[in-house]
Design a protein around this motif. Sequence first.
Motif, PDB file in Angstrom:
ATOM      1  N   GLN A   1     -12.908   0.791   5.776  1.00 55.24           N
ATOM      2  CA  GLN A   1     -13.183   0.388   4.404  1.00 55.24           C
ATOM      3  C   GLN A   1     -12.033  -0.408   3.788  1.00 55.24           C
ATOM      4  O   GLN A   1     -12.225  -1.152   2.835  1.00 55.24           O
ATOM      5  CB  GLN A   1     -13.450   1.632   3.539  1.00 55.24           C
ATOM      6  CG  GLN A   1     -14.614   2.475   4.029  1.00 55.24           C
ATOM      7  CD  GLN A   1     -15.912   1.700   4.053  1.00 55.24           C
ATOM      8  OE1 GLN A   1     -16.272   1.048   3.073  1.00 55.24           O
ATOM      9  NE2 GLN A   1     -16.630   1.756   5.176  1.00 55.24           N
ATOM     10  N   ASN A   2     -10.836  -0.230   4.327  1.00 56.26           N
ATOM     11  CA  ASN A   2      -9.657  -0.917   3.831  1.00 56.26           C
ATOM     12  C   ASN A   2      -8.566  -0.809   4.896  1.00 56.26           C
ATOM     13  O   ASN A   2      -8.796  -0.230   5.958  1.00 56.26           O
ATOM     14  CB  ASN A   2      -9.186  -0.343   2.481  1.00 56.26           C
ATOM     15  CG  ASN A   2      -9.026   1.178   2.524  1.00 56.26           C
ATOM     16  OD1 ASN A   2      -8.359   1.718   3.408  1.00 56.26           O
ATOM     17  ND2 ASN A   2      -9.646   1.868   1.571  1.00 56.26           N
ATOM     18  N   PHE A   3      -7.387  -1.345   4.607  1.00 54.25           N
ATOM     19  CA  PHE A   3      -6.322  -1.361   5.615  1.00 54.25           C
ATOM     20  C   PHE A   3      -5.934   0.051   6.049  1.00 54.25           C
ATOM     21  O   PHE A   3      -5.868   0.348   7.250  1.00 54.25           O
ATOM     22  CB  PHE A   3      -5.090  -2.108   5.084  1.00 54.25           C
ATOM     23  CG  PHE A   3      -3.965  -2.147   6.077  1.00 54.25           C
ATOM     24  CD1 PHE A   3      -3.916  -3.131   7.038  1.00 54.25           C
ATOM     25  CD2 PHE A   3      -2.965  -1.186   6.056  1.00 54.25           C
ATOM     26  CE1 PHE A   3      -2.884  -3.169   7.979  1.00 54.25           C
ATOM     27  CE2 PHE A   3      -1.932  -1.204   6.984  1.00 54.25           C
ATOM     28  CZ  PHE A   3      -1.889  -2.205   7.943  1.00 54.25           C
ATOM     29  N   GLU A   4      -5.655   0.911   5.092  1.00 56.59           N
ATOM     30  CA  GLU A   4      -5.229   2.271   5.440  1.00 56.59           C
ATOM     31  C   GLU A   4      -6.313   2.997   6.227  1.00 56.59           C
ATOM     32  O   GLU A   4      -6.024   3.695   7.208  1.00 56.59           O
ATOM     33  CB  GLU A   4      -4.880   3.064   4.181  1.00 56.59           C
ATOM     34  CG  GLU A   4      -4.451   4.497   4.484  1.00 56.59           C
ATOM     35  CD  GLU A   4      -4.048   5.282   3.250  1.00 56.59           C
ATOM     36  OE1 GLU A   4      -4.168   6.523   3.273  1.00 56.59           O
ATOM     37  OE2 GLU A   4      -3.615   4.652   2.246  1.00 56.59           O
ATOM     38  N   ASP A   5      -7.543   2.839   5.826  1.00 58.75           N
ATOM     39  CA  ASP A   5      -8.646   3.492   6.521  1.00 58.75           C
ATOM     40  C   ASP A   5      -8.739   3.011   7.970  1.00 58.75           C
ATOM     41  O   ASP A   5      -9.054   3.796   8.870  1.00 58.75           O
ATOM     42  CB  ASP A   5      -9.954   3.210   5.787  1.00 58.75           C
ATOM     43  CG  ASP A   5     -11.116   4.049   6.301  1.00 58.75           C
ATOM     44  OD1 ASP A   5     -10.965   5.289   6.387  1.00 58.75           O
ATOM     45  OD2 ASP A   5     -12.170   3.463   6.605  1.00 58.75           O
ATOM     46  N   ALA A   6      -8.445   1.747   8.201  1.00 63.59           N
ATOM     47  CA  ALA A   6      -8.461   1.211   9.561  1.00 63.59           C
ATOM     48  C   ALA A   6      -7.445   1.932  10.439  1.00 63.59           C
ATOM     49  O   ALA A   6      -7.748   2.307  11.583  1.00 63.59           O
ATOM     50  CB  ALA A   6      -8.180  -0.290   9.541  1.00 63.59           C
ATOM     51  N   LEU A   7      -6.240   2.140   9.920  1.00 65.46           N
ATOM     52  CA  LEU A   7      -5.228   2.838  10.709  1.00 65.46           C
ATOM     53  C   LEU A   7      -5.599   4.301  10.933  1.00 65.46           C
ATOM     54  O   LEU A   7      -5.362   4.850  12.017  1.00 65.46           O
ATOM     55  CB  LEU A   7      -3.865   2.737  10.028  1.00 65.46           C
ATOM     56  CG  LEU A   7      -3.250   1.343   9.928  1.00 65.46           C
ATOM     57  CD1 LEU A   7      -1.810   1.430   9.448  1.00 65.46           C
ATOM     58  CD2 LEU A   7      -3.316   0.607  11.256  1.00 65.46           C
ATOM     59  N   ARG A   8      -6.181   4.929   9.937  1.00 61.93           N
ATOM     60  CA  ARG A   8      -6.617   6.317  10.114  1.00 61.93           C
ATOM     61  C   ARG A   8      -7.731   6.392  11.170  1.00 61.93           C
ATOM     62  O   ARG A   8      -7.768   7.321  11.995  1.00 61.93           O
ATOM     63  CB  ARG A   8      -7.069   6.901   8.777  1.00 61.93           C
ATOM     64  CG  ARG A   8      -5.919   7.086   7.794  1.00 61.93           C
ATOM     65  CD  ARG A   8      -6.331   7.831   6.538  1.00 61.93           C
ATOM     66  NE  ARG A   8      -5.198   7.981   5.632  1.00 61.93           N
ATOM     67  CZ  ARG A   8      -4.264   8.920   5.734  1.00 61.93           C
ATOM     68  NH1 ARG A   8      -4.347   9.814   6.702  1.00 61.93           N
ATOM     69  NH2 ARG A   8      -3.260   8.974   4.866  1.00 61.93           N
ATOM     70  N   ASN A   9      -8.634   5.436  11.150  1.00 59.14           N
ATOM     71  CA  ASN A   9      -9.662   5.377  12.197  1.00 59.14           C
ATOM     72  C   ASN A   9      -9.029   5.260  13.573  1.00 59.14           C
ATOM     73  O   ASN A   9      -9.429   5.951  14.530  1.00 59.14           O
ATOM     74  CB  ASN A   9     -10.572   4.165  11.973  1.00 59.14           C
ATOM     75  CG  ASN A   9     -11.604   4.366  10.892  1.00 59.14           C
ATOM     76  OD1 ASN A   9     -11.873   5.487  10.466  1.00 59.14           O
ATOM     77  ND2 ASN A   9     -12.198   3.273  10.436  1.00 59.14           N
TER      78      ASN A   9
ATOM     79  N   SER B   1      -3.250  -5.055  13.090  1.00 54.65           N
ATOM     80  CA  SER B   1      -3.092  -6.511  13.039  1.00 54.65           C
ATOM     81  C   SER B   1      -4.364  -7.191  12.558  1.00 54.65           C
ATOM     82  O   SER B   1      -4.319  -8.146  11.767  1.00 54.65           O
ATOM     83  CB  SER B   1      -2.692  -7.042  14.418  1.00 54.65           C
ATOM     84  OG  SER B   1      -3.721  -6.868  15.388  1.00 54.65           O
ATOM     85  N   ILE B   2      -5.519  -6.703  13.014  1.00 54.71           N
ATOM     86  CA  ILE B   2      -6.795  -7.283  12.583  1.00 54.71           C
ATOM     87  C   ILE B   2      -7.077  -6.933  11.123  1.00 54.71           C
ATOM     88  O   ILE B   2      -7.541  -7.764  10.338  1.00 54.71           O
ATOM     89  CB  ILE B   2      -7.937  -6.804  13.490  1.00 54.71           C
ATOM     90  CG1 ILE B   2      -7.634  -7.123  14.960  1.00 54.71           C
ATOM     91  CG2 ILE B   2      -9.264  -7.430  13.079  1.00 54.71           C
ATOM     92  CD1 ILE B   2      -8.572  -6.436  15.954  1.00 54.71           C
ATOM     93  N   ALA B   3      -6.774  -5.688  10.762  1.00 58.86           N
ATOM     94  CA  ALA B   3      -7.019  -5.249   9.382  1.00 58.86           C
ATOM     95  C   ALA B   3      -6.179  -6.037   8.387  1.00 58.86           C
ATOM     96  O   ALA B   3      -6.653  -6.399   7.303  1.00 58.86           O
ATOM     97  CB  ALA B   3      -6.743  -3.756   9.257  1.00 58.86           C
ATOM     98  N   GLN B   4      -4.939  -6.304   8.720  1.00 56.97           N
ATOM     99  CA  GLN B   4      -4.101  -7.119   7.834  1.00 56.97           C
ATOM    100  C   GLN B   4      -4.742  -8.475   7.589  1.00 56.97           C
ATOM    101  O   GLN B   4      -4.805  -8.960   6.454  1.00 56.97           O
ATOM    102  CB  GLN B   4      -2.714  -7.322   8.435  1.00 56.97           C
ATOM    103  CG  GLN B   4      -1.840  -8.248   7.598  1.00 56.97           C
ATOM    104  CD  GLN B   4      -0.585  -8.708   8.308  1.00 56.97           C
ATOM    105  OE1 GLN B   4      -0.187  -8.143   9.320  1.00 56.97           O
ATOM    106  NE2 GLN B   4       0.058  -9.744   7.782  1.00 56.97           N
ATOM    107  N   ALA B   5      -5.220  -9.088   8.670  1.00 58.27           N
ATOM    108  CA  ALA B   5      -5.827 -10.418   8.543  1.00 58.27           C
ATOM    109  C   ALA B   5      -7.085 -10.374   7.687  1.00 58.27           C
ATOM    110  O   ALA B   5      -7.280 -11.202   6.788  1.00 58.27           O
ATOM    111  CB  ALA B   5      -6.147 -10.961   9.935  1.00 58.27           C
TER     112      ALA B   5
END
Length: 262
Positions: free
Chosen positions: A199-207, A224-228
Amino acid sequence: MLGAIAGDIIGSVYQGKNFKTKDFPLFNRQCRFTDDTVLTVAVADVILNAGRSPVSSQYIDQLKLYYRHYPYAGYGRNFREWANSSRREPYNSLSNGAAMRVSPIGFAFNDLDTVLEQAQISAEITHNHPEGIKGAQATAAAIFLGRTGHDKGKIHSYIQNTFEYDLERTLEQIRPTYQYDPTCQGSVPQAIIAFLESQNFEDALRNAVSIGGDSDTIACITGSIAQAYYGGVPKAIAQSTLSHLNQHLSTVTETFMFQYCN
């Protein structure tokens, strides 16, 4: 590239522990940067100093130089032996090492063909196995597509159709049985799915961390993908990430970010 470094540092304490929940502190006292960060910064350094068309010898020289400066960052055995030697030929690796370090290429170049070409060049100096090259190209392509305004559906279809990665599974399907797998084909698709479900950058890392396995590298690729795609790294996460770097790594990172990620 800061998203990749954030993922590496946050995932560093969970690597190989098969952590299976999204509920965890992003940073703690055991967090550290690993070889994922060191080699990502090395690739960024090449791009900053080599102009618009880096060649394989420049990547080789810089990776070996950064290894000498940071010899205890947790490299794989094959890379360590290569970096310690005078060898310049690759060793046919299919591990995710090529994908973990490729993010600067996805940000620095302004057309997809060049991104794919540079991803291949940066990968095949060590990871000249087709799966190693494919993992680097898929990661760099996802970054490029994310930062150039393509939606998740487009990213999903391009990566799946071009690289033949299965992106149809969900994290709920992956998580129960997923184990440590440092190959590109066994970790890059999972990292991309972690981004696609976020859903967002932080959520991507938690996933990324929540599926277990090679957590620092999976989170590095996902980050890296989430930042972009999400347009940057949240300020608090960016500040905590940079605080874990020494002056040299931080300076190269911030210089690259200013030039290519604004």
